[in-house]
Design a protein around this motif. Structure first.
Motif, PDB file in Angstrom:
ATOM      1  N   GLN A 110     -99.085 -18.657  16.279  1.00  0.00           N
ATOM      2  CA  GLN A 110     -98.343 -18.486  17.529  1.00  0.00           C
ATOM      3  C   GLN A 110     -97.726 -19.808  17.971  1.00  0.00           C
ATOM      4  O   GLN A 110     -96.565 -19.849  18.403  1.00  0.00           O
ATOM      5  CB  GLN A 110     -99.284 -17.958  18.618  1.00  0.00           C
ATOM      6  CG  GLN A 110     -98.633 -17.756  19.979  1.00  0.00           C
ATOM      7  CD  GLN A 110     -97.555 -16.687  19.977  1.00  0.00           C
ATOM      8  OE1 GLN A 110     -97.557 -15.792  19.120  1.00  0.00           O
ATOM      9  NE2 GLN A 110     -96.626 -16.768  20.924  1.00  0.00           N
ATOM     10  N   ASN A 111     -98.489 -20.898  17.837  1.00  0.00           N
ATOM     11  CA  ASN A 111     -97.987 -22.210  18.229  1.00  0.00           C
ATOM     12  C   ASN A 111     -96.801 -22.625  17.368  1.00  0.00           C
ATOM     13  O   ASN A 111     -95.780 -23.109  17.886  1.00  0.00           O
ATOM     14  CB  ASN A 111     -99.103 -23.246  18.125  1.00  0.00           C
ATOM     15  CG  ASN A 111     -98.688 -24.604  18.643  1.00  0.00           C
ATOM     16  OD1 ASN A 111     -98.323 -24.753  19.800  1.00  0.00           O
ATOM     17  ND2 ASN A 111     -98.731 -25.605  17.783  1.00  0.00           N
ATOM     18  N   ASP A 112     -96.909 -22.418  16.046  1.00  0.00           N
ATOM     19  CA  ASP A 112     -95.806 -22.763  15.136  1.00  0.00           C
ATOM     20  C   ASP A 112     -94.561 -21.926  15.452  1.00  0.00           C
ATOM     21  O   ASP A 112     -93.434 -22.424  15.398  1.00  0.00           O
ATOM     22  CB  ASP A 112     -96.223 -22.534  13.684  1.00  0.00           C
ATOM     23  CG  ASP A 112     -97.264 -23.534  13.216  1.00  0.00           C
ATOM     24  OD1 ASP A 112     -97.465 -24.549  13.912  1.00  0.00           O
ATOM     25  OD2 ASP A 112     -97.897 -23.301  12.164  1.00  0.00           O
ATOM     26  N   TYR A 113     -94.792 -20.660  15.789  1.00  0.00           N
ATOM     27  CA  TYR A 113     -93.694 -19.754  16.137  1.00  0.00           C
ATOM     28  C   TYR A 113     -92.993 -20.230  17.403  1.00  0.00           C
ATOM     29  O   TYR A 113     -91.754 -20.291  17.460  1.00  0.00           O
ATOM     30  CB  TYR A 113     -94.269 -18.345  16.318  1.00  0.00           C
ATOM     31  CG  TYR A 113     -93.341 -17.342  16.961  1.00  0.00           C
ATOM     32  CD1 TYR A 113     -92.115 -17.005  16.383  1.00  0.00           C
ATOM     33  CD2 TYR A 113     -93.712 -16.712  18.151  1.00  0.00           C
ATOM     34  CE1 TYR A 113     -91.277 -16.069  16.983  1.00  0.00           C
ATOM     35  CE2 TYR A 113     -92.878 -15.778  18.751  1.00  0.00           C
ATOM     36  CZ  TYR A 113     -91.665 -15.456  18.171  1.00  0.00           C
ATOM     37  OH  TYR A 113     -90.849 -14.535  18.764  1.00  0.00           O
ATOM     38  N   GLU A 114     -93.777 -20.591  18.422  1.00  0.00           N
ATOM     39  CA  GLU A 114     -93.193 -21.065  19.684  1.00  0.00           C
ATOM     40  C   GLU A 114     -92.424 -22.361  19.480  1.00  0.00           C
ATOM     41  O   GLU A 114     -91.341 -22.554  20.044  1.00  0.00           O
ATOM     42  CB  GLU A 114     -94.299 -21.253  20.721  1.00  0.00           C
ATOM     43  CG  GLU A 114     -94.915 -19.945  21.185  1.00  0.00           C
ATOM     44  CD  GLU A 114     -96.044 -20.139  22.172  1.00  0.00           C
ATOM     45  OE1 GLU A 114     -96.341 -21.312  22.520  1.00  0.00           O
ATOM     46  OE2 GLU A 114     -96.641 -19.134  22.599  1.00  0.00           O
ATOM     47  N   ILE A 115     -92.978 -23.254  18.665  1.00  0.00           N
ATOM     48  CA  ILE A 115     -92.284 -24.518  18.377  1.00  0.00           C
ATOM     49  C   ILE A 115     -90.958 -24.244  17.688  1.00  0.00           C
ATOM     50  O   ILE A 115     -89.920 -24.841  18.031  1.00  0.00           O
ATOM     51  CB  ILE A 115     -93.173 -25.429  17.499  1.00  0.00           C
ATOM     52  CG1 ILE A 115     -94.354 -25.960  18.314  1.00  0.00           C
ATOM     53  CG2 ILE A 115     -92.358 -26.590  16.929  1.00  0.00           C
ATOM     54  CD1 ILE A 115     -95.362 -26.748  17.503  1.00  0.00           C
ATOM     55  N   ALA A 116     -90.964 -23.328  16.709  1.00  0.00           N
ATOM     56  CA  ALA A 116     -89.737 -23.009  15.975  1.00  0.00           C
ATOM     57  C   ALA A 116     -88.677 -22.422  16.901  1.00  0.00           C
ATOM     58  O   ALA A 116     -87.484 -22.766  16.810  1.00  0.00           O
ATOM     59  CB  ALA A 116     -90.051 -22.025  14.847  1.00  0.00           C
ATOM     60  N   VAL A 117     -89.102 -21.541  17.827  1.00  0.00           N
ATOM     61  CA  VAL A 117     -88.162 -20.938  18.774  1.00  0.00           C
ATOM     62  C   VAL A 117     -87.556 -22.009  19.678  1.00  0.00           C
ATOM     63  O   VAL A 117     -86.333 -22.079  19.864  1.00  0.00           O
ATOM     64  CB  VAL A 117     -88.860 -19.856  19.626  1.00  0.00           C
ATOM     65  CG1 VAL A 117     -87.956 -19.419  20.780  1.00  0.00           C
ATOM     66  CG2 VAL A 117     -89.226 -18.656  18.768  1.00  0.00           C
ATOM     67  N   MET A 118     -88.412 -22.872  20.247  1.00  0.00           N
ATOM     68  CA  MET A 118     -87.930 -23.902  21.164  1.00  0.00           C
ATOM     69  C   MET A 118     -87.033 -24.906  20.447  1.00  0.00           C
ATOM     70  O   MET A 118     -86.027 -25.371  21.009  1.00  0.00           O
ATOM     71  CB  MET A 118     -89.117 -24.621  21.816  1.00  0.00           C
ATOM     72  CG  MET A 118     -89.983 -23.744  22.707  1.00  0.00           C
ATOM     73  SD  MET A 118     -89.063 -22.915  24.024  1.00  0.00           S
ATOM     74  CE  MET A 118     -88.545 -24.322  25.015  1.00  0.00           C
ATOM     75  N   GLU A 119     -87.370 -25.249  19.212  1.00  0.00           N
ATOM     76  CA  GLU A 119     -86.532 -26.179  18.442  1.00  0.00           C
ATOM     77  C   GLU A 119     -85.146 -25.572  18.196  1.00  0.00           C
ATOM     78  O   GLU A 119     -84.132 -26.283  18.220  1.00  0.00           O
ATOM     79  CB  GLU A 119     -87.203 -26.532  17.116  1.00  0.00           C
ATOM     80  CG  GLU A 119     -88.369 -27.500  17.274  1.00  0.00           C
ATOM     81  CD  GLU A 119     -89.001 -27.878  15.944  1.00  0.00           C
ATOM     82  OE1 GLU A 119     -88.750 -27.148  14.944  1.00  0.00           O
ATOM     83  OE2 GLU A 119     -89.736 -28.880  15.906  1.00  0.00           O
ATOM     84  N   THR A 120     -85.105 -24.246  17.969  1.00  0.00           N
ATOM     85  CA  THR A 120     -83.818 -23.575  17.758  1.00  0.00           C
ATOM     86  C   THR A 120     -82.987 -23.589  19.032  1.00  0.00           C
ATOM     87  O   THR A 120     -81.769 -23.839  19.001  1.00  0.00           O
ATOM     88  CB  THR A 120     -84.041 -22.124  17.296  1.00  0.00           C
ATOM     89  OG1 THR A 120     -84.791 -22.122  16.075  1.00  0.00           O
ATOM     90  CG2 THR A 120     -82.716 -21.412  17.069  1.00  0.00           C
ATOM     91  N   VAL A 121     -83.645 -23.343  20.171  1.00  0.00           N
ATOM     92  CA  VAL A 121     -82.938 -23.362  21.455  1.00  0.00           C
ATOM     93  C   VAL A 121     -82.319 -24.736  21.701  1.00  0.00           C
ATOM     94  O   VAL A 121     -81.156 -24.842  22.094  1.00  0.00           O
ATOM     95  CB  VAL A 121     -83.910 -23.004  22.606  1.00  0.00           C
ATOM     96  CG1 VAL A 121     -83.256 -23.280  23.964  1.00  0.00           C
ATOM     97  CG2 VAL A 121     -84.325 -21.547  22.509  1.00  0.00           C
TER      98      VAL A 121
END
Length: 429
Positions: free
Chosen positions: A283-294
């Protein structure tokens, strides 16, 4: 006061500020009141010479420095507010016109918080991968628990690799004992690589009560000039030999090291714990990936002043962490053989990334109208005070947090709201 604004670059503005002659005259009088005692004028006691005499004797400009400061300190902040400018650094001040009886004119050139061109921040897709917990993972954790519960017992016979040798030793370089080269009843794990060169290997085969001269060579970069690259002899006596005994992984072991009675129960618990850890990491890796894309979707030119300010903050954080360990920055840089300039160069990219993250979140918050209410800020302060403050001083701690860290608490709350908004609209693939 009259203000003209000119945009020099995308994130740099120049303000031309004009102040009336009467206001400048008042500032000169304030400067005179502050500095009169500094001037020595023949025929007058120190500090008693009239302003016109001081000007005549020292020149009009003698009182200008503080007068300029008075004017700038009062007019510059007002100019920022009137023109809705959010600066990120101190301004560069240039005097355009300064003469008593005339308007005082100066320019202030300053970098401002840049405009952010937001990209997509809703409907972001990112991979969400969950690592499966294998039987090998469980056994690896069991072996770690086994190693933590290793028993060490004195053994008969010779030293073997993996044993612990209890030794007395004294080191000599060029026949002279050196500082720090002596110890008694030192417990050395053979094969750990704790000692230099082949020191540990040369003890293999010795028994308790036996002695040996161990010959080694210090590394060229050992860290002590008098020892770097030098051959040395250590007089070593073995006092005892200890062997590590790993407990057998059985039901009895499980009951001794955990709350469970059987090994199967312990294995199941370990698997459940590792599964939860993997889910949290996923979940943490997923959230980081989403925020990095934003953040990557947004365009913004970051002023150097903002990066430098973030680096200042990072250095302050480092200094605070070191202080808790009884160290300081000078010692840290000496130990790591680096300088503050090295640190800034190494961390500049990370600092720029941090600044961009902050700017993008702020921009989204403005678009979405997200703010932190007074109630939310007070609630957050109360949470922190209850968690970290003294039980009988919660209210006092809350008031202090609201006074000193209100802005930080508000930013924290807004950041969380924006992250939640982004994640609620994100999609895992």
């Amino acid at each position: 006061m009259n203000v003209k604004m000119e945009k020099l670059e995308k994130n740099v503005v120049k303000l031309e500020i004009t102040v009336g002659a009467d206001k400048f005259a008042e500032a000169v009088k304030k400067s005179y009141a502050k500095n009169a005692k500094k001037f020595n004028v023949p025929g007058f006691r120190k500090g008693k010479a009239p302003m016109n005499i001081i000007k005549k004797y020292y020149g009009d400009s003698a009182l200008y420095e503080d007068a300029i400061n008075y004017i700038c300190d009062t007019t510059y902040p007002k100019a920022l507010v009137e023109n809705n400018i959010n600066p990120v650094d101190y301004p560069a001040i240039d005097i355009v016109q300064i003469e008593e009886g005339k308007e005082f004119i100066y320019t202030a050139t300053v970098a401002t918080v840049p405009e952010v061109e937001l990209g997509a921040y809703k409907g972001i897709e990112a991979k969400k991968e969950l690592a499966e917990v294998t039987a090998e993972d469980v056994e690896e954790r069991l072996k770690a628990m086994q190693a933590q519960n290793t028993r060490v017992e004195v053994k008969e016979g010779a030293i073997e690799n993996g044993d612990i040798a209890v030794i007395d030793f004294k080191g000599f370089v060029d026949g002279v004992a050196f500082e720090g080269g002596e110890a008694t009843n030192y417990e050395l794990e053979i094969g750990s690589g704790s000692f230099i060169d082949t020191f540990e290997d040369q003890l293999v085969g010795l028994k308790a009560g036996e002695s040996k001269d161990v010959n080694v060579t210090f590394p060229e970069q050992y860290g002590k000039e008098e020892l770097n690259g030098k051959p040395a002899k250590f007089e070593v006596t073995v006092n005892a030999v200890k062997a590590k005994e790993l407990p057998e992984i059985t039901d009895e072991f499980a009951s001794e090291v955990s709350e469970f009675e059987t090994l199967e129960e312990l294995r199941n618990s370990i698997k459940e714990e590792l599964t939860k850890a993997n889910e949290a990491k996923s979940q943490n890796d997923y959230e980081i990936a989403v925020m990095e894309t934003v953040v990557a979707n947004a365009n913004v030119e970051i002023p150097d002043a903002m990066v430098n300010r973030e680096l200042d903050s990072m250095i302050q954080d480092l200094e605070n962490r070191l202080r808790y360990q009884g160290l300081d920055l000078a010692s840290y840089f000496k130990f790591t053989n680096t300088t503050e300039a090295d640190f800034r160069n190494q961390m500049r990219e990370i600092a720029a990334k941090n600044v961009k993250n902050e700017l993008v979140i702020d921009a989204i918050a403005k678009v979405e109208g997200v703010e932190a209410s007074e109630e939310e800020i007070k609630e957050r302060a109360t949470e922190l005070a209850s968690k970290y403050g003294e039980a009988d001083k919660v209210e006092e701690t809350v008031n202090r947090l609201l006074q000193v860290q209100r802005g930080y608490l508000a930013t924290q709350i807004v950041n969380e709201k924006i992250k939640n908004l982004i994640m609620e609209n994100a999609k895992s693939i």
